[in-house]
Scaffold this active site. Structure first.
Site, PDB file in Angstrom:
ATOM      1  N   ASP A  69      41.265  39.733  53.649  1.00  0.00           N
ATOM      2  CA  ASP A  69      40.908  40.900  53.468  1.00  0.00           C
ATOM      3  C   ASP A  69      42.326  41.948  53.639  1.00  0.00           C
ATOM      4  O   ASP A  69      42.540  42.059  54.664  1.00  0.00           O
ATOM      5  CB  ASP A  69      39.888  41.320  54.142  1.00  0.00           C
ATOM      6  CG  ASP A  69      39.496  42.876  54.012  1.00  0.00           C
ATOM      7  OD1 ASP A  69      39.723  43.497  53.028  1.00  0.00           O
ATOM      8  OD2 ASP A  69      38.930  43.339  55.121  1.00  0.00           O
ATOM      9  N   GLY A 102      43.691  45.416  53.913  1.00  0.00           N
ATOM     10  CA  GLY A 102      43.310  46.839  54.031  1.00  0.00           C
ATOM     11  C   GLY A 102      44.531  47.695  53.762  1.00  0.00           C
ATOM     12  O   GLY A 102      45.831  47.236  53.741  1.00  0.00           O
ATOM     13  N   LYS A 116      43.490  40.954  57.491  1.00  0.00           N
ATOM     14  CA  LYS A 116      42.445  39.982  58.027  1.00  0.00           C
ATOM     15  C   LYS A 116      42.234  38.896  57.427  1.00  0.00           C
ATOM     16  O   LYS A 116      41.997  38.988  56.283  1.00  0.00           O
ATOM     17  CB  LYS A 116      41.044  40.681  58.570  1.00  0.00           C
ATOM     18  CG  LYS A 116      41.291  41.829  59.371  1.00  0.00           C
ATOM     19  CD  LYS A 116      40.055  42.301  60.026  1.00  0.00           C
ATOM     20  CE  LYS A 116      39.377  41.544  60.684  1.00  0.00           C
ATOM     21  NZ  LYS A 116      37.991  42.010  61.252  1.00  0.00           N
ATOM     22  N   GLY A 149      34.369  50.456  46.173  1.00  0.00           N
ATOM     23  CA  GLY A 149      35.365  49.827  46.937  1.00  0.00           C
ATOM     24  C   GLY A 149      35.066  48.206  47.235  1.00  0.00           C
ATOM     25  O   GLY A 149      33.911  48.118  47.490  1.00  0.00           O
ATOM     26  N   ASP A 183      35.735  46.279  49.549  1.00  0.00           N
ATOM     27  CA  ASP A 183      35.260  45.734  51.157  1.00  0.00           C
ATOM     28  C   ASP A 183      33.844  46.325  51.118  1.00  0.00           C
ATOM     29  O   ASP A 183      33.279  45.736  51.934  1.00  0.00           O
ATOM     30  CB  ASP A 183      36.060  46.616  51.817  1.00  0.00           C
ATOM     31  CG  ASP A 183      36.425  48.392  51.702  1.00  0.00           C
ATOM     32  OD1 ASP A 183      36.094  48.554  50.460  1.00  0.00           O
ATOM     33  OD2 ASP A 183      36.960  49.081  52.509  1.00  0.00           O
ATOM     34  N   ARG A 184      33.302  47.327  50.127  1.00  0.00           N
ATOM     35  CA  ARG A 184      32.059  47.788  50.358  1.00  0.00           C
ATOM     36  C   ARG A 184      31.084  46.743  50.062  1.00  0.00           C
ATOM     37  O   ARG A 184      30.060  46.324  50.742  1.00  0.00           O
ATOM     38  CB  ARG A 184      31.787  49.002  49.806  1.00  0.00           C
ATOM     39  CG  ARG A 184      32.648  50.429  50.220  1.00  0.00           C
ATOM     40  CD  ARG A 184      32.239  51.626  49.452  1.00  0.00           C
ATOM     41  NE  ARG A 184      30.674  51.853  49.543  1.00  0.00           N
ATOM     42  CZ  ARG A 184      30.220  52.734  48.579  1.00  0.00           C
ATOM     43  NH1 ARG A 184      30.873  53.333  47.640  1.00  0.00           N
ATOM     44  NH2 ARG A 184      28.905  52.931  48.740  1.00  0.00           N
ATOM     45  N   THR A 194      36.389  72.845  76.139  1.00  0.00           N
ATOM     46  CA  THR A 194      36.670  72.492  74.509  1.00  0.00           C
ATOM     47  C   THR A 194      36.862  71.270  74.203  1.00  0.00           C
ATOM     48  O   THR A 194      36.437  70.568  73.342  1.00  0.00           O
ATOM     49  CB  THR A 194      37.812  73.605  74.038  1.00  0.00           C
ATOM     50  OG1 THR A 194      37.405  74.851  74.461  1.00  0.00           O
ATOM     51  CG2 THR A 194      37.903  73.316  72.668  1.00  0.00           C
TER      52      THR A 194
END
Length: 238
Positions: free
Chosen positions: A7, A9, A14, A89, A91-92, A168
């Site tokens: 994979d 990216g 990976k 995508g 990866d999706r 804040t």
């Protein structure tokens, strides 16, 4: 059968070595060259590469062994019901396929917590329906800094801050963190109301920050995309 899945990216690479459906080794690399030096030493029968960084033609010149390349036209173990499959995508769909297989080919919701948070739904008939995309932790922090005049860029730790900020910075951290947590629990609950037996899998770089969500039918699986790539590769070679 032994498979190598990769994979690639935007920032990391990976890879996983599978014996049938069992992940027996995994690696993370910053550059393709470092990965190649390891992959060339491995014994495997088939390989699949998913990449958002390289085109097939580029990888074909760099990778010295044959491989399948995940693309919008690759046959999938689930039916793709997405209205615009060419924009989906890789990866999706890999995360969705991996979750669907781990669940025993039943209805799933796969949540990938990276730069963006993606929600992927596969129904009880094995049809990928789509889901949702929203900003991840770091993207939310960056957006508040970029689109305002005085809000600073804050870090979001890997543990939950106090619910009520008293400065804040701590207010921003609470807003980012609990905005994500409540989005996750809200999405899961909405799907659970429609499909009570749905199984949820959470993966991605920020997934371990939300391991507290893991309980019955909710699992944190960091290598979910690798499992999905292996599932898709088996579907194409069997």
């Amino acid at each position: 059968m032994r498979n190598l899945v990769i994979d690639i990216g935007n920032t990391r690479i990976k890879s996983g070595l599978f014996e049938n459906d069992t992940l027996i080794a995994d690696h993370v690399f910053e550059e393709l060259g470092a990965g190649l030096s390891v992959w060339e030493t491995l014994d495997f029968d088939a390989c699949m590469i998913s990449s958002v960084r390289f085109r097939f033609e580029e990888l074909a010149e760099l990778v010295p062994f044959p491989f399948h390349f995940l693309s919008p036209t690759t046959p999938l173990p689930v039916t793709n019901g997405y209205a615009t499959p060419h924009t989906l995508g890789v990866d999706r769909i890999a995360a969705a396929a991996g979750a669907w297989q781990l669940a025993g080919k039943k209805a799933i919701l796969a949540i990938d917590m990276g730069s963006c948070i993606t929600f992927e739904f596969v129904d009880e008939l094995g049809v990928y329906r789509g889901g949702a995309i929203s900003p991840g932790l770091k993207m939310r922090a960056s957006a508040m800094n970029s689109f305002t005049a005085r809000l600073p860029l804050v870090d979001v730790d890997r543990k939950a801050p106090d619910l009520t900020g008293d400065s804040t910075v701590s207010c921003m951290q609470a807003g980012i963190w609990y905005g994500v947590e409540f989005e996750l629990t809200g999405q899961i609950e909405a799907y659970r109301l429609k499909i009570p037996e749905i199984t949820v899998y959470i993966c991605g770089g920020d997934s371990q920050s939300f391991e507290s969500l893991a309980k019955d039918h909710i699992f944190v699986v960091p290598n979910l995309v690798l499992h999905g790539l292996n599932c898709i590769l088996n579907h194409n070679v069997e």
